[in-house]
Enzyme design. Structure first.
Site, short mmCIF file in Angstrom:
data_model
loop_
_atom_site.label_atom_id
_atom_site.label_comp_id
_atom_site.label_asym_id
_atom_site.label_seq_id
_atom_site.Cartn_x
_atom_site.Cartn_y
_atom_site.Cartn_z
N PRO A 112 -35.26 -6.94 -33.17
CA PRO A 112 -35.86 -7.47 -34.40
C PRO A 112 -35.02 -7.28 -35.66
CG PRO A 112 -36.82 -5.35 -33.89
CD PRO A 112 -35.89 -5.66 -32.75
N GLU A 133 -30.00 -14.02 -31.57
CA GLU A 133 -31.13 -13.67 -30.71
C GLU A 133 -31.54 -14.91 -29.93
OE1 GLU A 133 -33.96 -12.46 -28.50
OE2 GLU A 133 -32.91 -10.97 -29.72
N CYS A 231 -31.49 1.20 -24.18
CA CYS A 231 -32.50 2.23 -24.39
C CYS A 231 -33.15 2.56 -23.05
CB CYS A 231 -33.53 1.81 -25.43
SG CYS A 231 -34.40 0.28 -25.06
#
Length: 469
Positions: A112, A133, A231
């Site tokens: 984001p 994106e 992540c």
């Protein structure tokens, strides 16, 4: 919270004696962070500006921890883009990339916008930032976050990485690939990531990550820097992806992230038996929630052999018509101070770059932008405004891209005032002595536009951004 059995079994096998501490950390309370925006305020000044306590994140000069009850998303400084709320360990990726003012930088999987805005803050409005994106809805959120933080030198794309690699070969000085992953490092923060986990998805993520890295490699100039981050804890998506990338791209080598003092090295013992270990795998980093005040991450930096300037694709050309430029010029003459800018270190979005027009909307592309024809574009540079019957209505993004001293007049209010709260809720506010377009600010940080007439300021804060608190 319950976790997938296959995930737990794998982590127990990998971590051995560390596993109990790791498992306990997944059920512990998460930590909270925010990152100062150097385009608005010096990071060292931020603790003195806010009415709640902050403590330093050691691996990011702009980063701070805050307590959960501080609610920084409900402070006007958040609406003004003074800081960005970001999980602390996620700040390490852009820190490892180490972008500089004046460079060409690509954030390939950018929504984001946490890492893109971090990069932009370090570029100080100079150079070209391309934030891409592939998911259209997420690309729009990315553009909104860049606008809120006052980023004027970014182009937001909504494109496939392979298509970009064919158009922008050897163009970028630095590239960040914060790859889509299985999200294991976010399980305690994001229960949805936990519920969607599967071994099959881990394998699919690893295949996609290798493809994205291959495309990124083509877009980096010789001597450039590429940072790969996830992540997740999965070796399939971390160490094994690094090994596969280096095998496929011998022109790349692992580089120092500059963050080894804060995190543990990549784990060669996590590789499958018999797998060749590349030189320097210990330069990669693993962020463990049972050892660090943050969520789980993996970071590896690569350097591309050689040296030299970036390749230059077809340059963007001005496309704004005479009437649009005249309307913008008239607006500037009425609105902005004659002596702006007074900071030679920052880019000047009113003068620098390439004016382009899409229908009634006028934008300014960063000076080193490439031709955008045939590429899906979400935000072609800084949105200046919209033409309406020969005059220009300024864009919300333009108000955020400039400091308060850029304007001839302003309505600067205390951040804790009822008038600021009313403005953020879309209400008309008082404005004696003002006329025409005027920025409304909280303690000197611009929130958005109002139009003053007859002692009142009509609200032009975008309806979709108006405060719900």
């Amino acid at each position: 919270m319950s976790f997938p059995e296959a995930f737990l079994a794998r982590m127990q096998r990998l971590l051995a004696d560390e596993y109990p501490a790791f498992l306990e950390s997944l059920s512990a309370g998460r930590v909270f962070g925010l990152r100062a925006n150097p385009l608005k305020a010096a990071p060292e000044a931020l603790p003195g500006l806010l009415p709640f306590s902050l403590s330093k994140v050691p691996w990011a000069a702009e980063g701070f921890y805050y307590q959960a009850d501080s609610r920084p998303g409900q402070h006007p400084y958040h609406d003004a883009g003074v800081y960005y709320i970001q999980e602390p360990s996620a700040m390490a990726a852009a820190a490892a990339l180490d972008p500089k003012p004046g460079e060409r930088v690509l954030d390939l999987c950018a929504a984001p916008g946490g890492k893109s805005t971090h990069i932009a803050g370090r570029m100080l409005g100079r150079g070209l930032l391309v934030a891409n994106e592939i998911v259209q809805g997420r690309a729009k959120i990315l553009a909104q976050n860049l606008e809120r933080l006052g980023v004027s030198n970014a182009v937001v794309l909504n494109e496939d990485s392979e298509k970009l690699s064919n158009r922008l070969t050897g163009f970028f000085d630095r590239i960040l690939v914060d790859a889509p992953c299985s999200g294991e490092g976010m399980f305690r923060k994001d229960p949805l990531a936990c519920s969607e986990w599967s071994a099959e998805n881990v394998a699919a993520c690893a295949r996609r990550q290798r493809m994205i890295l291959d495309n990124a490699a083509a877009m980096l100039r010789p001597g450039g820097r590429l940072v790969y981050s996830t992540c997740t804890f999965s070796p399939n998506e971390n160490e094994e992806v690094v090994v596969a990338f280096l095998a496929a791209h011998p022109e790349f080598s692992l580089a120092d992230t500059g963050l080894s003092a804060f995190f543990e090295p990549g784990r060669t013992d996590f590789l499958p038996a018999g797998n060749a270990t590349p030189t320097g795998l210990d330069k990669a980093l693993r962020v463990w929630p049972h050892k660090t005040a943050g969520e789980g991450h993996f970071i590896a930096a690569f350097e591309k052999a050689g040296d030299g300037g970036a390749a230059l694709p077809k340059a963007a050309q001005p496309s704004a018509d005479k009437a649009a430029l005249e309307a913008f010029g008239a607006f500037c003459a009425d609105t902005f101070a004659d002596n702006y800018p007074d900071d030679a270190l920052m880019g000047n979005p009113l003068q620098d770059g390439i004016p382009v027009q899409f229908g009634a909307d006028l934008y300014r592309l960063p000076p080193e932008s490439f031709a955008l024809e045939g590429i899906r574009v979400t935000r072609p540079g800084l949105h200046l405004g919209t033409l309406k019957k020969g005059w220009l209505e300024p864009a919300h993004a333009l108000s955020h891209a400039l400091p308060l001293n850029a304007f001839r007049q302003c309505l600067n209010l205390p951040a804790d005032s009822a008038a600021v709260r009313a403005f953020l809720h879309g209400e008309v506010i008082d404005g004696d002595g003002l006329s025409g377009w005027v920025p409304v600010a909280a303690d000197g940080f611009v929130l958005g536009w109002g139009k003053a007439n007859g002692g009142q300021v009509k609200n032009h804060y975008p309806k979709g951004l108006r405060a719900k608190y």
